[in-house]
Design an enzyme around this catalytic site. Structure first.
Site, short mmCIF file in Angstrom:
data_model
loop_
_atom_site.label_atom_id
_atom_site.label_comp_id
_atom_site.label_asym_id
_atom_site.label_seq_id
_atom_site.Cartn_x
_atom_site.Cartn_y
_atom_site.Cartn_z
N GLU A 17 -1.75 -1.68 -0.31
CA GLU A 17 -2.31 -0.43 0.22
C GLU A 17 -3.81 -0.34 -0.07
O GLU A 17 -4.58 0.15 0.76
CB GLU A 17 -1.55 0.76 -0.36
CG GLU A 17 -0.16 0.90 0.24
CD GLU A 17 0.71 1.92 -0.46
OE1 GLU A 17 1.02 2.94 0.16
OE2 GLU A 17 1.08 1.69 -1.63
N GLU A 36 8.69 -1.36 -2.19
CA GLU A 36 9.03 -0.06 -2.78
C GLU A 36 10.44 0.43 -2.46
O GLU A 36 11.03 1.16 -3.26
CB GLU A 36 8.01 1.01 -2.35
CG GLU A 36 6.65 0.87 -3.01
CD GLU A 36 5.69 -0.01 -2.22
OE1 GLU A 36 4.50 0.06 -2.47
OE2 GLU A 36 6.17 -0.78 -1.35
#
Length: 707
Positions: A116, A138
């Site tokens: 990210e 995740e």
């Protein structure tokens, strides 16, 4: 400029920012690191001398591994998490809005929050180092990318690619990431300085060519909604609803796809905060910590010799899978066969296991051919002098196995390790005739070997520390997670699992149908019901293990009548023969085998809750005995073994974590009730009573069973 974990240098208009967390093998985005990062960004954003920012890592094979889970795990307050996420996104936005271009130079693992951060850069360059892997893992932790990943990724690579990557936790190498449009360029690691310099020149000359994904499908409402609908249907087919992460990620992307970035970020942060405090997420993170802890077990960086030359004796279903594994990770595999005309069948089976790697372009046909050339065959014990590790995987027959070890010892060097893949026979008893007992142990793989990460390593009282460490190093190198288990009939997983299948058989015998039992267990979270599992494993294989357990543990593990009927009278084998508790057609159609249910005269229906309590609690009881007897030392390691070896629902944290969550008082109460109505197999273990007496749980009462 240098902080504790980051170093900034500026030369000729190029700012180089290097992540290098002190006292850690990896870079993670801890709160401290993020604060340092923000400080540096604030210091450079007004520096007009800077033309380009390059972000890289000083770690050998890691860019940034993601957020610091040790900080996220204890967080229980939704507002605290929400505030934390908005702060991270504020930092990433300041990176994105720098007045000059930024480059993420990725060499090694770039995961989760690390990816990210890279998405917030103007460009991403990646090396073809085999350790360079980009992913959003995740969803395996009960949530989804929370540092802007659900907002930036679809805009960069397109909706279809973004959904595929986030919802499946797919890992990409540099080439695949380039094809998707996730990285701007890729190159060999050795060319990094040259290619980076060339890329910076392209920026300055405005000649960068950015790969653009096909996006027409997302421009129209009806096609976009069709994509979201199909993605949800696909999740519902494959993912239990208690794995909240992928469902929530899909919902966030769906509802924020057309929103401005800052609005979408708030919805992402709100939804992430809701998930991160759930018991399911905490359980999944806890299992991740256990996995990381297991990776460090029996590690010895000073090993003088490592396993590279292997042999496999036995070419059944397990034997072939193990041959494939060894061919992938070792120099040579010597295969002892009963007859040389088995060679063609083995080669076909091992080749088939490589098909996935060719189709997914992880390996070329030439690379597979090279691996297959490592195989050599013999119908005698010849050519074994250079073997480091010989694994026996023949039929579950004690006498035949002992004969095999004698033949191996005559032909192996004195330093070679001999291992048995027996699934239930005591390793101590198998070692009695072995001369070099220091080098003998059990190494129990789980079927299918190419998918199951767990391996039980079972030493005898004479197995040396060196043999254990050498075996652990080898198995880890093969991509497995070994767990040390002490010797007993069935070891750990099979000893706990067989009572579960057996109890399902007792329930079936009272008149509750096959589908009712299996569907109840699937709804609980098991990957398949007990009867489907029996069919897949092979009824003959399961029955053999059940016989060994009954001989060892007596009436507590007496084989249920219906299993005896199915195996001995009906002679059903399960999926491999097309008939077991189910009928398995060659077209893939599956239906209940009514011939089995015809042999049940009782019509008593067991409630859904009692199906769960009887099958799961009998496992909890047996697991507690394993701790009590010192078969395994840690509750967390037992839980990992049951999740990895049987598919016990990870969102429940494992068998013992589940017991703690519903309360040991309730477990004991139900076991006592079942013992009164159903018999001694539910007799409560001493450890359960001891934990209850001391007001401890499996995760707080370790001192009560430590040996």
């Amino acid at each position: 400029m240098q902080t504790q974990d980051l170093k900034l240098t500026i030369e000729n208009g190029i700012a180089n920012l290097i992540f290098d967390m002190k006292e850690s093998n990896a870079n993670t985005l801890s709160k401290s690191v993020l604060e340092q990062f923000e400080t540096i960004l604030n210091s450079i954003k007004t520096d007009k001398a800077i033309k380009v920012l390059v972000i890289s890592s000083a770690k050998e094979n890691i860019f940034i591994a993601g957020a610091n889970l040790q900080e996220i795990y204890p967080m229980q307050n939704r507002d605290e998490i929400y505030t934390y996420l908005l702060k991270v996104n504020e930092i990433f936005l300041s990176l994105e809005e720098l007045p000059f271009p930024s480059i993420a130079l990725i060499n090694g693992a770039c995961m989760g929050g690390g990816l990210e951060l890279a998405l917030s850069c103007t460009y991403r360059l990646a090396t073809t180092n085999e350790k360079t892997q980009l992913a959003f893992p995740e969803i395996k932790l009960g949530f989804f990318p929370g540092f802007g990943g659900t907002q930036r990724l679809p805009k960069l690579v397109g909706l279809l690619n973004a959904l595929d990557m986030i919802l499946s936790a797919k890992t990409l190498n540099a080439q695949k990431a380039y094809r998707m449009g996730l990285v701007t360029e890729f190159f060999a690691q050795g060319y990094t300085p040259y290619r980076l310099n060339e890329f910076i020149k392209k920026i300055q000359n405005n000649t960068i060519k950015v790969k653009k994904p096909i996006r027409w499908i997302e421009y129209f409402n009806f096609t976009r909604e069709f994509v979201f609908k199909k993605a949800l249907e696909n999740l519902q087919k494959k993912v239990h609803p208690k794995y909240f992460g992928p469902y929530a990620a899909l919902d966030v992307i769906h509802h924020t796809f057309k929103l401005p970035h800052k609005e979408g970020i708030k919805i992402e942060a709100q939804t992430f905060s809701d998930l991160a405090i759930t018991p399911e997420s905490k359980n999944l993170i806890s299992l991740f910590f256990t996995t990381e802890s297991l990776k460090k077990e029996y590690s010895n960086t000073n090993l003088k010799s490592k396993i590279s030359e292997t042999a496999v004796i036995g070419s059944g279903v397990m034997g072939k899978e193990i041959i494939w594994l060894f061919s992938k990770y070792t120099n040579d595999v010597r295969i002892k066969l009963r007859k040389l005309d088995q060679v063609e069948n083995i080669l076909r089976s091992v080749s088939k296991l490589y098909d996935y790697f060719v189709k997914s372009k992880k390996m070329s046909k030439k690379e597979v051919a090279f691996k297959l050339n490592k195989l050599s065959y013999t119908d005698e014990f010849k050519g074994f002098k250079l073997i480091d590790f010989a694994l026996e995987a023949i039929i579950e027959n004690k006498e035949e196995k002992i004969k095999t070890y004698a033949a191996l010892e005559e032909n192996l060097s004195k330093d070679a390790i001999i291992a048995t893949n027996t699934s239930s026979i005591s390793i101590e008893s198998l070692s009695q005739g072995v001369k070099n007992k220091n080098n003998f142990l059990g190494v129990h793989f789980f079927n299918p070997v190419h998918k199951m990460p767990l391996v039980e390593v079972i030493p005898t009282t004479n197995t040396s520390q060196k043999t254990i460490e050498t075996t652990f190093e080898f198995l880890k190198r093969c991509g497995k997670t070994p767990v040390l288990v002490h010797d007993c009939a069935g070891f750990l997983v099979n000893r706990i699992l067989l009572p579960y299948i057996n109890e399902a058989g007792f329930i079936l015998g009272t008149g509750t149908g096959v589908l009712k039992v299996d569907n109840t267990l699937k709804e609980f979270g098991m990957p398949m019901g007990a009867f489907m599992l029996a069919d897949v494993v092979g009824i003959d294989v399961g029955y053999k293990v059940a016989e060994i357990l009954e001989q060892s543990y007596g009436s507590r593990m007496e084989i249920c009548p219906i299993l005896k009927k199915v195996h001995t009278d009906l002679k059903l084998l399960g999926k491999k023969s097309g008939k077991g508790f189910y009928i398995h057609s060659k077209k893939g159609e599956i239906k209940v085998n009514r011939a089995v249910e015809k042999h049940i005269s009782s019509t008593k229906i067991v409630t859904t809750q009692d199906i769960i309590d009887r099958t799961i609690f009998i496992m909890i009881n047996e697991a507690s005995r394993c701790l009590e007897e010192g078969i395994i030392e840690k509750a967390s390691y037992l839980d990992y073994a049951m999740v990895a070896g049987t598919g016990f629902p990870a969102f429940r944290g494992g068998l013992l974590r589940y017991a703690d969550s519903i309360g040991l008082d309730y477990v004991i109460k139900k076991l006592e009730e079942f013992e009164k109505s159903l018999g001694k197999r539910f007799n409560v273990s001493e450890l359960l009573y001891t934990l209850q007496k001391n007001k401890k749980t499996f995760y707080t009462g370790e001192a009560l069973w430590k040996h």
